[in-house]
Design an enzyme around this catalytic site. Structure first.
Site, PDB file in Angstrom:
ATOM      1  N   ARG A  88      10.122   0.437   4.729  1.00  0.00           N
ATOM      2  CA  ARG A  88       9.480   2.043   4.757  1.00  0.00           C
ATOM      3  C   ARG A  88      11.629   2.461   4.012  1.00  0.00           C
ATOM      4  O   ARG A  88      12.342   2.223   5.014  1.00  0.00           O
ATOM      5  CB  ARG A  88       9.409   2.358   5.739  1.00  0.00           C
ATOM      6  CG  ARG A  88       9.114   4.488   6.276  1.00  0.00           C
ATOM      7  CD  ARG A  88       8.566   4.665   5.572  1.00  0.00           C
ATOM      8  NE  ARG A  88       8.214   5.723   5.589  1.00  0.00           N
ATOM      9  CZ  ARG A  88       8.296   7.297   4.808  1.00  0.00           C
ATOM     10  NH1 ARG A  88       9.849   7.146   4.298  1.00  0.00           N
ATOM     11  NH2 ARG A  88       8.531   7.814   5.392  1.00  0.00           N
ATOM     12  N   GLU A 117       1.785  11.168   0.155  1.00  0.00           N
ATOM     13  CA  GLU A 117       0.263   9.937   0.206  1.00  0.00           C
ATOM     14  C   GLU A 117      -0.596   9.696  -0.804  1.00  0.00           C
ATOM     15  O   GLU A 117      -0.997  10.562  -1.472  1.00  0.00           O
ATOM     16  CB  GLU A 117      -0.712  10.370   1.109  1.00  0.00           C
ATOM     17  CG  GLU A 117       0.214  10.690   2.599  1.00  0.00           C
ATOM     18  CD  GLU A 117       0.517   9.584   3.133  1.00  0.00           C
ATOM     19  OE1 GLU A 117       0.351   8.359   2.915  1.00  0.00           O
ATOM     20  OE2 GLU A 117       2.147   9.450   4.214  1.00  0.00           O
ATOM     21  N   ARG A 153       7.439  -1.221  10.861  1.00  0.00           N
ATOM     22  CA  ARG A 153       7.937  -1.629   9.574  1.00  0.00           C
ATOM     23  C   ARG A 153       9.960  -1.842   9.711  1.00  0.00           C
ATOM     24  O   ARG A 153      10.496  -1.049  10.270  1.00  0.00           O
ATOM     25  CB  ARG A 153       7.596   0.031   8.332  1.00  0.00           C
ATOM     26  CG  ARG A 153       6.490  -0.585   7.996  1.00  0.00           C
ATOM     27  CD  ARG A 153       5.850   1.260   7.543  1.00  0.00           C
ATOM     28  NE  ARG A 153       5.990   2.260   8.089  1.00  0.00           N
ATOM     29  CZ  ARG A 153       5.670   3.285   7.466  1.00  0.00           C
ATOM     30  NH1 ARG A 153       5.285   3.522   6.630  1.00  0.00           N
ATOM     31  NH2 ARG A 153       6.241   4.098   8.170  1.00  0.00           N
TER      32      ARG A 153
END
Length: 178
Positions: free
Chosen positions: A64, A72, A116
C-alpha cells in the site's frame, strides 16, 4: 500567475543544474531525491491506484503506497469511484513489469491492518510513484493517524494538481471533486 510559477520552476531547475529530463516528467520543484540502499522488488500486478503486488526474494507481497489515496476501482463492497479506473490505469502505465525500489518510513507501521506493506515506491529513474499519482491528479494526499516523511511535499503536490485542475480536480472528470 501559473506562467510566473512555471518560469520560477524553470529558473530553479536551471540554477540547480538539473534539466527537466534529468528529473522526470514532473515539474514539481520540491521533488525529493532517491534515497540509497532501498529494497528492490519486481512489480507482479497493479491492484489499483494505491496498491500493488511485488515480488521480493521469491515471495509476493501486497504493498500500500504511503501518503496517498486513489479512488476505488476494485473493492467488491463499493461501486467504482469517479476516476478510479483512470488512477489504476496510470499506476499500471508507471509500474507494469518494472523493477521498483521500496522505502519504508519509521514514522509509520511496517504493515497496515490488512497485512499490506506500507512503502514509498520509487522507479529506477528517480520518480516516486506515490508523488507522481498525486501530482498528476490520480490520487490525493492521505494521512493515516500520524504525519509521514513526505507529507508536506505530497500536500504541496496536491495543491499544485488542484490549481492546475489535473485529473481528479478537472471539472471535466469528477466535477472538480474527489
Amino acid at each position: 500567475m501559473q506562467q510566473r510559477i512555471f518560469i520560477i520552476l524553470i529558473l530553479i531547475l536551471a540554477i540547480s543544474g538539473c534539466s527537466r529530463s534529468d528529473r522526470s516528467a514532473t515539474t514539481f520543484a520540491d521533488y525529493p531525491p532517491l534515497p540509497d540502499d532501498l529494497t528492490r522488488a519486481q512489480v507482479v500486478r497493479v491492484v489499483d491506484g494505491d496498491t500493488i503486488i511485488v515480488r521480493i526474494d521469491r515471495r509476493e507481497e501486497r504493498v500500500r503506497l504511503i501518503g496517498i489515496n486513489a479512488p476505488e476501482s476494485v473493492d467488491p463492497r463499493r461501486t467504482v469511484e469517479c476516476f478510479g479506473k483512470e488512477a489504476a490505469a496510470n499506476a499500471r502505465a508507471l509500474l507494469d513489469n518494472k523493477t521498483v525500489l521500496l522505502e519504508d518510513d519509521p514514522s509509520q507501521d511496517s504493515r497496515d491492518r490488512f497485512g499490506r506493506l506500507l512503502r514509498y515506491v520509487w522507479l529506477e529513474d528517480g520518480r516516486m510513484v506515490n508523488l507522481e499519482q498525486i501530482w498528476q491528479g490520480y490520487a490525493y494526499e492521505y494521512t493515516y493517524n500520524v504525519p509521514y516523511r513526505y507529507q508536506a511535499i505530497f500536500r504541496a503536490a496536491e495543491a499544485d494538481a488542484r490549481a492546475a485542475k489535473r485529473g481528479l480536480w478537472s471539472p471535466e472528470t469528477c466535477n472538480g471533486q474527489r
